[in-house]
Design an enzyme around this catalytic site. Structure first.
Site, short mmCIF file in Angstrom:
data_model
loop_
_atom_site.label_atom_id
_atom_site.label_comp_id
_atom_site.label_asym_id
_atom_site.label_seq_id
_atom_site.Cartn_x
_atom_site.Cartn_y
_atom_site.Cartn_z
N HIS A 136 0.79 -1.25 0.00
CA HIS A 136 0.00 0.00 0.00
C HIS A 136 0.82 1.29 0.00
CE1 HIS A 136 -0.36 0.49 4.67
NE2 HIS A 136 0.78 -0.03 4.34
N HIS A 137 2.16 1.18 0.01
CA HIS A 137 2.96 2.42 -0.09
C HIS A 137 3.40 2.71 -1.52
CE1 HIS A 137 2.99 2.73 4.19
NE2 HIS A 137 3.66 1.60 4.36
N CYS A 138 3.10 1.79 -2.43
CA CYS A 138 3.54 1.99 -3.81
C CYS A 138 2.44 2.62 -4.66
CB CYS A 138 3.97 0.65 -4.43
SG CYS A 138 4.76 0.87 -6.04
N GLN A 179 -0.18 4.50 7.17
CA GLN A 179 -1.04 5.16 6.21
C GLN A 179 -0.79 4.59 4.80
OE1 GLN A 179 0.07 9.23 5.52
NE2 GLN A 179 -1.41 9.45 3.85
N ASN A 181 -0.40 5.39 1.69
CA ASN A 181 -0.21 6.54 0.80
C ASN A 181 -0.08 6.18 -0.68
OD1 ASN A 181 2.35 5.43 1.47
ND2 ASN A 181 3.36 7.31 0.84
#
Ligand SMILES: [Zn+2]
Length: 325
Positions: A136-138, A179, A181
């Site tokens: 989920h950070h990519c 988070q 992001n």
């Protein structure tokens, strides 16, 4: 999909998910065999569940990756130094790129293929679980925080495109401690995706620009315990379902909220995680909406067993059905 999955359970996994070489598992605070461990625990706990009963995903193709990523970003991964930065495994910078591709990026690409497949199986079975994925950070043009490919964006875009007559609105529930992001940057301004993110605001990534994409957020303090966590989850999740009126739920079920996880820095117990997953699946079932789950962050040694226990609990509670006769 019809026919191809007859008699199978919508759980997605293959051995190629696992990373393990050069002592990576010792250098990184990281169980690099987490995914295999989850599946092994599941096999022990659920009678009749075998490799043949689950779905083995293909590796995501370059063409599929380009549906989300820029060519420039994909090209950047051919330099080991960039992969080292994204994974925060800095010695990778000194390793020839063909080795990094084969031993690190390829396992990730199988997991991305897994998230894509799980999304489609979910449309057929009403639920599915990819034992990996959840990067989920990519985002389309930027990796980070151990996430090299934007599998969440890719899966959701695929569902919105392929099932456009049935799925107009997606509720993306991100309960990893961090988070999300990456998908937030990708879906900024996209009204077809409603993002609910519950995260520790005092840790990585602190991406203020991406936060603008969150429709419902719960910002947690370091050390948050079960009682306050589950209370907030119940009320805000209810609001999210009412506001989003989703046709499809994507659940990023990171387990780095676990007490003792030095990256997530929250204090949720094993029981708290199991209850969390139950709350989310129950809500989706009540709303009659298909739900796909991916495992995302959480790499301390205890994590794999907790994920397996949680899946067993969902089965025992009748929230997911496995046809294993
Ligand atoms: Zn995380």
């Amino acid at each position: 999909m019809a026919g191809s999955s007859t008699g199978k359970v919508p759980i997605v996994y293959r051995n190629e998910y696992n990373i393990g070489f050069l002592g990576l598992e010792k250098l990184h605070p990281f169980d690099s065999k987490k995914w295999g461990n989850v599946f092994n625990y599941l096999k022990e706990a659920i009678r009749g569940l075998t490799e043949e009963k689950i779905h083995s995903p293909p590796e995501v193709t370059p063409a599929q990756l380009l549906k989300v990523h820029t060519q420039e970003y994909i090209d950047s991964l051919t330099k080991s130094v960039n992969v080292a930065k994204i994974t925060e495994v800095f010695f990778l910078a000194a390793i020839p790129n063909f080795v990094v591709q084969r031993r690190v990026l390829k396992p990730f690409r199988f997991q991305v293929g897994g998230t894509l497949l799980a999304g489609e199986l979910c449309m057929e079975h009403k639920w599915s679980i990819n034992i990996g994925g959840g990067f989920h950070h990519c985002s389309k043009d930027r990796g980070g925080g151990f996430c090299a490919y934007a599998d969440i964006t890719l899966c959701i875009r695929n569902i919105l495109e392929k099932y456009s007559s049935r799925v107009k609105k997606v509720l993306l529930i991100d309960l990893d401690a961090h988070q999300g992001n990456g998908h937030e940057r990708d879906f900024l301004g996209d009204e077809s995706v409603y993002i609910f993110d519950m995260y520790n605001k005092y840790i990585y990534p602190g991406d203020m620009e991406a936060r603008a994409a969150i429709k419902k957020s719960v910002e947690l303090f370091t050390g948050t315990t079960d009682e306050e966590y589950l209370l907030a989850l119940r009320s805000k999740l209810q609001e999210a379902f009412e506001e989003a009126k989703p046709d499809f739920v994507f659940f990023n079920a990171g387990t780095d909220i676990l007490e003792g996880d030095t990256l997530g820095r929250l204090s949720i117990t094993r029981e708290g995680i199991i209850e969390r997953d139950e709350i989310v699946f129950r809500k989706a079932k009540e709303a009659g909406v298909p739900i796909v789950m991916v495992t995302s962050g959480g790499y301390v040694a205890r994590t794999a067993k907790i994920i397996a226990d949680s899946i067993v609990n969902l089965k025992d509670k009748g929230l997911i059905h496995m046809d294993l006769d």
